[in-house]
Design a protein around this motif. Structure first.
Motif, PDB file in Angstrom:
ATOM      1  N   VAL A   1       0.835  -1.207   0.000  1.00  0.00           N
ATOM      2  CA  VAL A   1       0.000   0.000   0.000  1.00  0.00           C
ATOM      3  C   VAL A   1       0.866   1.252   0.000  1.00  0.00           C
ATOM      4  CG1 VAL A   1      -1.689   1.331   1.335  1.00  0.00           C
ATOM      5  CG2 VAL A   1      -2.017  -1.127   0.999  1.00  0.00           C
TER       6      VAL A   1
ATOM      7  N   ARG B   1      -4.334  10.406  -2.505  1.00  0.00           N
ATOM      8  CA  ARG B   1      -4.523   8.982  -2.825  1.00  0.00           C
ATOM      9  C   ARG B   1      -5.103   8.221  -1.639  1.00  0.00           C
ATOM     10  NH1 ARG B   1       1.277   8.340  -5.875  1.00  0.00           N
ATOM     11  NH2 ARG B   1       0.680   9.527  -7.727  1.00  0.00           N
ATOM     12  N   PHE B   2      -4.655   8.566  -0.444  1.00  0.00           N
ATOM     13  CA  PHE B   2      -5.176   7.925   0.771  1.00  0.00           C
ATOM     14  C   PHE B   2      -6.664   8.241   0.938  1.00  0.00           C
ATOM     15  CE2 PHE B   2      -6.141   8.496   5.340  1.00  0.00           C
ATOM     16  CZ  PHE B   2      -6.071   7.167   5.737  1.00  0.00           C
TER      17      PHE B   2
ATOM     18  N   GLU C   1       1.907   1.824  -3.464  1.00  0.00           N
ATOM     19  CA  GLU C   1       0.797   2.326  -4.274  1.00  0.00           C
ATOM     20  C   GLU C   1       0.520   3.810  -3.988  1.00  0.00           C
ATOM     21  OE1 GLU C   1      -2.530  -0.252  -3.471  1.00  0.00           O
ATOM     22  OE2 GLU C   1      -1.548  -1.982  -4.395  1.00  0.00           O
ATOM     23  N   LEU C   2       0.603   4.195  -2.725  1.00  0.00           N
ATOM     24  CA  LEU C   2       0.317   5.581  -2.354  1.00  0.00           C
ATOM     25  C   LEU C   2       1.430   6.544  -2.763  1.00  0.00           C
ATOM     26  CD1 LEU C   2      -1.208   5.133   1.229  1.00  0.00           C
ATOM     27  CD2 LEU C   2      -2.450   5.621  -0.888  1.00  0.00           C
TER      28      LEU C   2
ATOM     29  N   LYS D   1      -8.788   9.028  -1.312  1.00  0.00           N
ATOM     30  CA  LYS D   1      -9.529   8.299  -2.349  1.00  0.00           C
ATOM     31  C   LYS D   1      -9.737   6.848  -1.911  1.00  0.00           C
ATOM     32  CE  LYS D   1     -11.009   7.830  -6.671  1.00  0.00           C
ATOM     33  NZ  LYS D   1     -12.409   8.088  -6.875  1.00  0.00           N
ATOM     34  N   ARG D   2      -8.727   6.283  -1.303  1.00  0.00           N
ATOM     35  CA  ARG D   2      -8.773   4.888  -0.866  1.00  0.00           C
ATOM     36  C   ARG D   2      -9.810   4.658   0.239  1.00  0.00           C
ATOM     37  NH1 ARG D   2      -4.664   1.226  -2.047  1.00  0.00           N
ATOM     38  NH2 ARG D   2      -4.851  -0.639  -0.797  1.00  0.00           N
ATOM     39  N   ILE D   3     -10.028   5.664   1.087  1.00  0.00           N
ATOM     40  CA  ILE D   3     -10.956   5.503   2.216  1.00  0.00           C
ATOM     41  C   ILE D   3     -12.268   6.250   2.012  1.00  0.00           C
ATOM     42  CG2 ILE D   3      -9.103   5.089   3.895  1.00  0.00           C
ATOM     43  CD1 ILE D   3      -9.582   8.033   4.862  1.00  0.00           C
ATOM     44  N   GLU D   4     -12.522   6.713   0.791  1.00  0.00           N
ATOM     45  CA  GLU D   4     -13.692   7.558   0.556  1.00  0.00           C
ATOM     46  C   GLU D   4     -15.023   6.889   0.888  1.00  0.00           C
ATOM     47  OE1 GLU D   4     -13.984   8.894  -3.505  1.00  0.00           O
ATOM     48  OE2 GLU D   4     -13.693   6.866  -4.282  1.00  0.00           O
TER      49      GLU D   4
END
Length: 141
Positions: free
Chosen positions: A20, A113-114, A23-24, A116-119
């Motif tokens: 992760v 990005r983080f 990716e971030l 977006k990942r937890i939206e």
């Protein structure tokens, strides 16, 4: 609790953390610095001021490689070395205003990005995630 099972979960978790993180952070650093230099700057940004030895240990580098990369970062005016007031042999490293700006931009990309990942996470999920991070930080890291 079976500690072997716990260990295997830790191995799986740390592998996921690395995946992760990659990716971030992919392409979050400017092209003007290497990945190793970015990793050093990230460590300094989170822990400053730090000693060269702390960077050496955390980044799993040899001291000559650490010194060479720190010299390159100093030439790029991204870090500065500060001598200890009581022991002139001891140096601390911190970001310059230019280094702070560079890391602020990188962290903004990573934060985007983080988020977006937890939206789609619920408020309760976010509270659980925060609590889990707090526990890991205090008990394991």
């Amino acid at each position: 609790m079976d500690k072997s099972v716990l260990f295997l979960k830790l191995v799986s978790f740390t592998s996921s953390v690395h995946r992760v993180k990659n990716e971030l952070t992919i392409n979050a650093k400017p092209a003007s610095i290497s990945q190793v230099q970015y990793n050093i700057l990230e460590h300094i940004a989170v822990n400053q001021p730090v000693t060269p030895s702390e960077i050496n240990e955390c980044q799993n580098m040899s001291m000559p490689n650490t010194s060479r990369e720190l010299s390159k970062l100093k030439e790029k005016n991204l870090i500065e070395k500060i001598h200890d007031g009581t022991d002139r042999r001891k140096q601390y490293i911190r970001l310059t205003p230019e280094g702070e700006s560079l890391m602020k931009e990188a962290f903004a990309t990573i934060e985007s990005r983080f988020l977006k990942r937890i939206e789609h996470a619920s408020q309760k999920d976010l509270e659980h995630i925060e609590h889990a991070i707090d526990i890991l930080q205090s008990k394991l890291f």
